[in-house]
Design a protein around this motif. Structure first.
Motif, PDB file in Angstrom:
ATOM      1  N   PRO A  29       0.800  -1.224   0.000  1.00  0.00           N
ATOM      2  CA  PRO A  29       0.000   0.000   0.000  1.00  0.00           C
ATOM      3  C   PRO A  29       0.837   1.281   0.000  1.00  0.00           C
ATOM      4  CG  PRO A  29       0.125  -0.874   2.217  1.00  0.00           C
ATOM      5  CD  PRO A  29       0.859  -1.848   1.318  1.00  0.00           C
ATOM      6  N   VAL A  30       2.158   1.154  -0.122  1.00  0.00           N
ATOM      7  CA  VAL A  30       3.044   2.299   0.070  1.00  0.00           C
ATOM      8  C   VAL A  30       3.529   2.921  -1.237  1.00  0.00           C
ATOM      9  CG1 VAL A  30       5.233   3.033   1.092  1.00  0.00           C
ATOM     10  CG2 VAL A  30       3.814   1.349   2.267  1.00  0.00           C
ATOM     11  N   LEU A  32       4.009   4.092  -5.108  1.00  0.00           N
ATOM     12  CA  LEU A  32       3.204   4.530  -6.240  1.00  0.00           C
ATOM     13  C   LEU A  32       3.428   3.617  -7.435  1.00  0.00           C
ATOM     14  CD1 LEU A  32       3.912   8.373  -6.069  1.00  0.00           C
ATOM     15  CD2 LEU A  32       1.848   7.173  -5.317  1.00  0.00           C
ATOM     16  N   MET A  33       2.397   3.466  -8.245  1.00  0.00           N
ATOM     17  CA  MET A  33       2.510   2.611  -9.429  1.00  0.00           C
ATOM     18  C   MET A  33       3.594   3.117 -10.375  1.00  0.00           C
ATOM     19  SD  MET A  33      -1.372   1.384 -10.233  1.00  0.00           S
ATOM     20  CE  MET A  33      -2.281   2.866  -9.884  1.00  0.00           C
ATOM     21  N   SER A  34       3.739   4.419 -10.501  1.00  0.00           N
ATOM     22  CA  SER A  34       4.772   4.982 -11.379  1.00  0.00           C
ATOM     23  C   SER A  34       6.168   4.626 -10.864  1.00  0.00           C
ATOM     24  CB  SER A  34       4.615   6.494 -11.500  1.00  0.00           C
ATOM     25  OG  SER A  34       4.695   7.104 -10.218  1.00  0.00           O
ATOM     26  N   TYR A  35       6.341   4.613  -9.554  1.00  0.00           N
ATOM     27  CA  TYR A  35       7.629   4.251  -8.969  1.00  0.00           C
ATOM     28  C   TYR A  35       7.942   2.775  -9.236  1.00  0.00           C
ATOM     29  CZ  TYR A  35      11.241   3.215  -5.550  1.00  0.00           C
ATOM     30  OH  TYR A  35      12.389   2.786  -4.944  1.00  0.00           O
ATOM     31  N   VAL A  36       6.973   1.905  -9.023  1.00  0.00           N
ATOM     32  CA  VAL A  36       7.173   0.474  -9.244  1.00  0.00           C
ATOM     33  C   VAL A  36       7.533   0.220 -10.714  1.00  0.00           C
ATOM     34  CG1 VAL A  36       6.073  -1.801  -9.194  1.00  0.00           C
ATOM     35  CG2 VAL A  36       5.665  -0.180  -7.327  1.00  0.00           C
ATOM     36  N   THR A  37       6.846   0.896 -11.620  1.00  0.00           N
ATOM     37  CA  THR A  37       7.151   0.768 -13.048  1.00  0.00           C
ATOM     38  C   THR A  37       8.595   1.177 -13.320  1.00  0.00           C
ATOM     39  OG1 THR A  37       4.850   1.169 -13.669  1.00  0.00           O
ATOM     40  CG2 THR A  37       6.516   1.558 -15.363  1.00  0.00           C
ATOM     41  N   ARG A  54       3.680  -5.538 -15.823  1.00  0.00           N
ATOM     42  CA  ARG A  54       4.055  -6.240 -14.589  1.00  0.00           C
ATOM     43  C   ARG A  54       3.568  -5.482 -13.365  1.00  0.00           C
ATOM     44  NH1 ARG A  54       7.834 -10.359 -15.195  1.00  0.00           N
ATOM     45  NH2 ARG A  54       7.643 -11.090 -17.325  1.00  0.00           N
ATOM     46  N   MET A  55       3.668  -4.156 -13.405  1.00  0.00           N
ATOM     47  CA  MET A  55       3.180  -3.341 -12.284  1.00  0.00           C
ATOM     48  C   MET A  55       1.678  -3.547 -12.117  1.00  0.00           C
ATOM     49  SD  MET A  55       1.194  -0.434 -11.803  1.00  0.00           S
ATOM     50  CE  MET A  55       1.286   0.371 -13.388  1.00  0.00           C
ATOM     51  N   ARG A  56       0.923  -3.575 -13.224  1.00  0.00           N
ATOM     52  CA  ARG A  56      -0.524  -3.799 -13.161  1.00  0.00           C
ATOM     53  C   ARG A  56      -0.834  -5.181 -12.593  1.00  0.00           C
ATOM     54  NH1 ARG A  56      -3.430   0.139 -13.581  1.00  0.00           N
ATOM     55  NH2 ARG A  56      -3.012   1.761 -15.076  1.00  0.00           N
ATOM     56  N   GLU A  57      -0.029  -6.163 -12.963  1.00  0.00           N
ATOM     57  CA  GLU A  57      -0.205  -7.508 -12.417  1.00  0.00           C
ATOM     58  C   GLU A  57      -0.024  -7.499 -10.903  1.00  0.00           C
ATOM     59  OE1 GLU A  57       0.934 -11.755 -14.199  1.00  0.00           O
ATOM     60  OE2 GLU A  57       2.688 -10.591 -13.603  1.00  0.00           O
ATOM     61  N   VAL A  58       1.002  -6.806 -10.442  1.00  0.00           N
ATOM     62  CA  VAL A  58       1.234  -6.674  -8.999  1.00  0.00           C
ATOM     63  C   VAL A  58       0.035  -5.993  -8.353  1.00  0.00           C
ATOM     64  CG1 VAL A  58       2.628  -5.497  -7.236  1.00  0.00           C
ATOM     65  CG2 VAL A  58       3.759  -6.662  -9.136  1.00  0.00           C
ATOM     66  N   ALA A  80      17.739  -6.595  -4.061  1.00  0.00           N
ATOM     67  CA  ALA A  80      17.662  -5.340  -4.821  1.00  0.00           C
ATOM     68  C   ALA A  80      16.277  -4.718  -4.689  1.00  0.00           C
ATOM     69  CB  ALA A  80      18.002  -5.587  -6.284  1.00  0.00           C
ATOM     70  N   MET A  81      15.236  -5.549  -4.788  1.00  0.00           N
ATOM     71  CA  MET A  81      13.872  -5.026  -4.650  1.00  0.00           C
ATOM     72  C   MET A  81      13.675  -4.429  -3.258  1.00  0.00           C
ATOM     73  SD  MET A  81      12.382  -5.281  -7.559  1.00  0.00           S
ATOM     74  CE  MET A  81      14.037  -4.807  -8.120  1.00  0.00           C
ATOM     75  N   HIS A  82      14.221  -5.088  -2.240  1.00  0.00           N
ATOM     76  CA  HIS A  82      14.139  -4.549  -0.881  1.00  0.00           C
ATOM     77  C   HIS A  82      14.852  -3.207  -0.796  1.00  0.00           C
ATOM     78  CE1 HIS A  82      13.502  -8.836   0.958  1.00  0.00           C
ATOM     79  NE2 HIS A  82      12.475  -8.419   0.246  1.00  0.00           N
ATOM     80  N   SER A  83      15.984  -3.067  -1.486  1.00  0.00           N
ATOM     81  CA  SER A  83      16.711  -1.797  -1.440  1.00  0.00           C
ATOM     82  C   SER A  83      15.910  -0.670  -2.091  1.00  0.00           C
ATOM     83  CB  SER A  83      18.089  -1.935  -2.095  1.00  0.00           C
ATOM     84  OG  SER A  83      17.974  -2.036  -3.497  1.00  0.00           O
ATOM     85  N   TYR A  84      15.026  -1.020  -3.022  1.00  0.00           N
ATOM     86  CA  TYR A  84      14.129  -0.036  -3.640  1.00  0.00           C
ATOM     87  C   TYR A  84      12.876   0.190  -2.790  1.00  0.00           C
ATOM     88  CZ  TYR A  84      16.507   0.003  -8.214  1.00  0.00           C
ATOM     89  OH  TYR A  84      17.399   0.163  -9.243  1.00  0.00           O
ATOM     90  N   GLY A  85      12.722  -0.557  -1.710  1.00  0.00           N
ATOM     91  CA  GLY A  85      11.556  -0.411  -0.854  1.00  0.00           C
ATOM     92  C   GLY A  85      10.360  -1.240  -1.288  1.00  0.00           C
ATOM     93  N   LEU A  86      10.581  -2.226  -2.168  1.00  0.00           N
ATOM     94  CA  LEU A  86       9.493  -3.098  -2.612  1.00  0.00           C
ATOM     95  C   LEU A  86       9.520  -4.396  -1.825  1.00  0.00           C
ATOM     96  CD1 LEU A  86       9.711  -2.681  -6.499  1.00  0.00           C
ATOM     97  CD2 LEU A  86       8.376  -1.352  -4.856  1.00  0.00           C
ATOM     98  N   TRP A  87       8.362  -5.011  -1.679  1.00  0.00           N
ATOM     99  CA  TRP A  87       8.243  -6.281  -0.978  1.00  0.00           C
ATOM    100  C   TRP A  87       8.433  -7.386  -2.003  1.00  0.00           C
ATOM    101  CZ3 TRP A  87       3.087  -8.816   0.779  1.00  0.00           C
ATOM    102  CH2 TRP A  87       3.360  -9.955   1.524  1.00  0.00           C
TER     103      TRP A  87
END
Length: 95
Positions: A29-30, A32-37, A54-58, A80-87
């Motif tokens: 929930p943290v 933004l979709m643009s950031y994940v993309t 892929r972002m839409r799938e997530v 690496a994903m954790h370093s970007y703040g993604l789960w």
């Protein structure tokens, strides 16, 4: 191909499948979709359209498999994903 060669090929194929792991990025929930993309584009070198898909799938399904390979490489991708703040997590392919 002789029986010995067939056994070796089957054994090698089984090893490759058993050694195949995936990196899964989960919805959160943290971010933004643009950031994940952007992360998917930068880290996984995905074209924008693929990164957005892929972002839409997530976002819509709660998760997406972003990479496949050896356990060691998937551990690097998860970190690496954790370093970007993604789960993100890893698991054996096909599970």
């Amino acid at each position: 191909m002789g029986t010995q060669e067939q056994t070796e090929v089957a054994s090698q194929s089984g090893t490759r499948l058993a050694d195949s792991w995936v990196t899964i990025v989960w919805n959160d929930p943290v971010n933004l979709m643009s950031y994940v993309t952007r992360v998917f584009q930068e880290y996984f070198a995905l074209p924008r359209s693929e990164a957005e898909a892929r972002m839409r799938e997530v976002h819509e399904q709660g998760r997406s498999v972003l990479s496949t390979g050896s356990r060691e490489q998937m551990e690097v991708d998860v970190q690496a994903m954790h370093s970007y703040g993604l789960w993100a997590t890893l698991q054996r392919s096909g599970e």
